[in-house]
Write an enzyme that holds these catalytic residues in place. Structure first.
Site, PDB file in Angstrom:
ATOM      1  N   GLY A  93       0.686  -1.123   0.085  1.00 14.46           N
ATOM      2  CA  GLY A  93      -0.196   0.103  -0.020  1.00 14.46           C
ATOM      3  C   GLY A  93       1.018   1.030  -0.168  1.00 14.46           C
ATOM      4  O   GLY A  93       1.881   1.116  -0.874  1.00 14.46           O
ATOM      5  N   HIS A 111       2.476   4.410  -4.989  1.00 13.23           N
ATOM      6  CA  HIS A 111       2.660   5.416  -5.751  1.00 13.23           C
ATOM      7  C   HIS A 111       2.819   5.039  -7.644  1.00 13.23           C
ATOM      8  O   HIS A 111       2.939   4.007  -7.689  1.00 13.23           O
ATOM      9  CB  HIS A 111       4.490   5.915  -5.063  1.00 13.23           C
ATOM     10  N   HIS A 157       4.288   1.449  -7.919  1.00 14.06           N
ATOM     11  CA  HIS A 157       3.233   0.661  -8.095  1.00 14.06           C
ATOM     12  C   HIS A 157       2.299   1.080  -9.348  1.00 14.06           C
ATOM     13  O   HIS A 157       2.341  -0.756 -10.235  1.00 14.06           O
ATOM     14  CB  HIS A 157       2.427   0.229  -6.994  1.00 14.06           C
ATOM     15  N   GLY A 159       9.176  -5.444  -8.066  1.00 12.43           N
ATOM     16  CA  GLY A 159      10.744  -4.285  -8.719  1.00 12.43           C
ATOM     17  C   GLY A 159      11.960  -4.342  -8.230  1.00 12.43           C
ATOM     18  O   GLY A 159      12.734  -5.469  -7.651  1.00 12.43           O
ATOM     19  N   LYS A 207      13.554  -2.201  -7.547  1.00 10.96           N
ATOM     20  CA  LYS A 207      14.255  -1.465  -7.064  1.00 10.96           C
ATOM     21  C   LYS A 207      14.254  -1.713  -5.382  1.00 10.96           C
ATOM     22  O   LYS A 207      15.342  -2.111  -4.895  1.00 10.96           O
ATOM     23  CB  LYS A 207      13.146  -0.283  -6.328  1.00 10.96           C
ATOM     24  N   ASP A 208      13.583  -3.110  -5.208  1.00 10.15           N
ATOM     25  CA  ASP A 208      13.772  -4.194  -4.147  1.00 10.15           C
ATOM     26  C   ASP A 208      14.495  -5.409  -4.786  1.00 10.15           C
ATOM     27  O   ASP A 208      13.746  -6.978  -4.936  1.00 10.15           O
ATOM     28  CB  ASP A 208      12.844  -4.360  -3.746  1.00 10.15           C
ATOM     29  N   ARG A 255       8.923   5.054   1.741  1.00  6.68           N
ATOM     30  CA  ARG A 255       8.943   5.595   2.536  1.00  6.68           C
ATOM     31  C   ARG A 255      10.037   6.699   1.970  1.00  6.68           C
ATOM     32  O   ARG A 255      10.018   7.661   3.156  1.00  6.68           O
ATOM     33  CB  ARG A 255      10.064   5.084   3.278  1.00  6.68           C
TER      34      ARG A 255
END
Ligand code: AMP
Length: 299
Positions: free
Chosen positions: A35, A38, A41, A151, A153-154, A191
């Site tokens: 959740g 952004h 997502h 993603g 990103k992770d 975050r």
């Protein structure tokens, strides 16, 4: 006729909908999230929605992937805005279970992927990836999708989940989506909303420092320590960052490597105020290095 709900919180309701689509021969793509959605997502959901697939998005702040002293209680929750974004991006169904639906009383099973937990975030977040793989496997069993979107990103999360899928013969195809960034280069993250104005202004330095490391390798730097020192100096100059790690690893094994022709993952984590930011760049060198360098890997 009762309208079919856009959001369900029970596994039985989720299964009924997904099974209906499957009976009609439709393929299911799944985007798990925590959740506070952004544009990162949004991109995952849009990519999932291609080619006539049905898209299920889960929204679940997973308690088992947060360590003691981490931000589980404070993690941003924004249900109304999340549902709007899911609709706009093309989701067909949102699965938003409560904690008890996912972890019944007496829950005692953990999925652990061995060996990919020696570097990057894993040593700094003990138990985190066991929480991730356990919840991802559970969500995959609940949704039973044909395709899973994660993603880049992770990056470590994607590699570990990919290994779990392979090792356990899970009947799902993993698709990893490049990191979506703000115009100034900052990787978008739920975050980021913890950042003060001053911290937000400094934040793009994380990406810029990694990109400087990537360029150094493209220009011939052949020592991982040289690259890492360069990235660290850039973050020192930017100020405010408390670096947790900067590492150059093999993108499949996640073991530390020296720069060499082929692909490496240059990744870092740093605290900026109370926000823990992570970012990474795929460094490609070798015959195609020039073209790949200008294209900007993992943008
Ligand atoms: P989260 O809600 O942070 O757990 O993230 C849910 C999914 O979105 C994960 O697969 C993340 O890797 C992915 N994701 C988060 N931020 C980004 C981003 N900036 N670009 C691409 N994917 C992202």
């Amino acid at each position: 006729v009762t309208p079919t709900p856009f959001t369900v919180s029970r596994v039985t309701s989720l299964r009924r909908r997904v099974d209906g689509w499957k009976r009609r021969g439709q393929s299911i793509a799944f985007v798990p999230t925590m959740g506070a959605l952004h544009d990162g997502h949004r991109r995952l959901i849009e990519r999932a929605a291609g080619k006539g697939r049905r898209v299920v998005v889960s929204i679940f702040v997973n308690p088992t992937q947060f360590g003691p002293g981490e931000d589980y209680a404070a993690y941003p929750r924004a249900r109304r805005a999340d549902l709007k974004l899911c609709r706009e991006a093309g989701a067909d169904l949102v699965f938003a279970p409560g904690v008890r639906e996912v972890y019944p009383a007496g829950f005692a099973t953990t999925v652990h992927v061995e060996g990919l937990d020696r570097t990057l975030c894993a040593p700094h977040r003990p138990g985190h990836f066991d929480g991730v793989t356990t919840v991802v496997l559970k969500l995959l069993e609940m949704v039973r999708p044909d395709r899973l979107l994660l993603g880049r990103k992770d990056a470590q999360q994607a590699v570990i989940c990919g290994r779990m899928i392979r090792d356990l013969n899970l009947p799902v195809v993993l698709q990893v989506i490049p990191t979506v960034r703000e115009p100034d280069g900052l990787a978008i993250s739920s975050r980021n909303r913890y950042l003060t104005q001053e911290e937000r202004a400094a934040a793009p330095a994380l990406y810029q420092a990694l990109d400087a490391g990537r360029r150094a390798i493209a220009e011939g730097e052949r020592s991982a320590k040289g690259v890492i020192d360069l990235v660290r100096r850039r973050l020192d100059v930017a100020g405010l960052f408390r670096v947790q790690y900067i590492e150059l690893v093999d993108p499949r094994t996640l073991e530390p490597v020296e720069p060499k022709p082929g692909e490496q993952l240059l990744a870092a984590a740093a605290f900026l105020g109370r926000a823990r930011l992570i970012d990474n760049i795929v460094v490609r060198t070798g015959r195609a290095s020039r073209r790949d360098a200008t294209r900007g890997a993992s943008r």
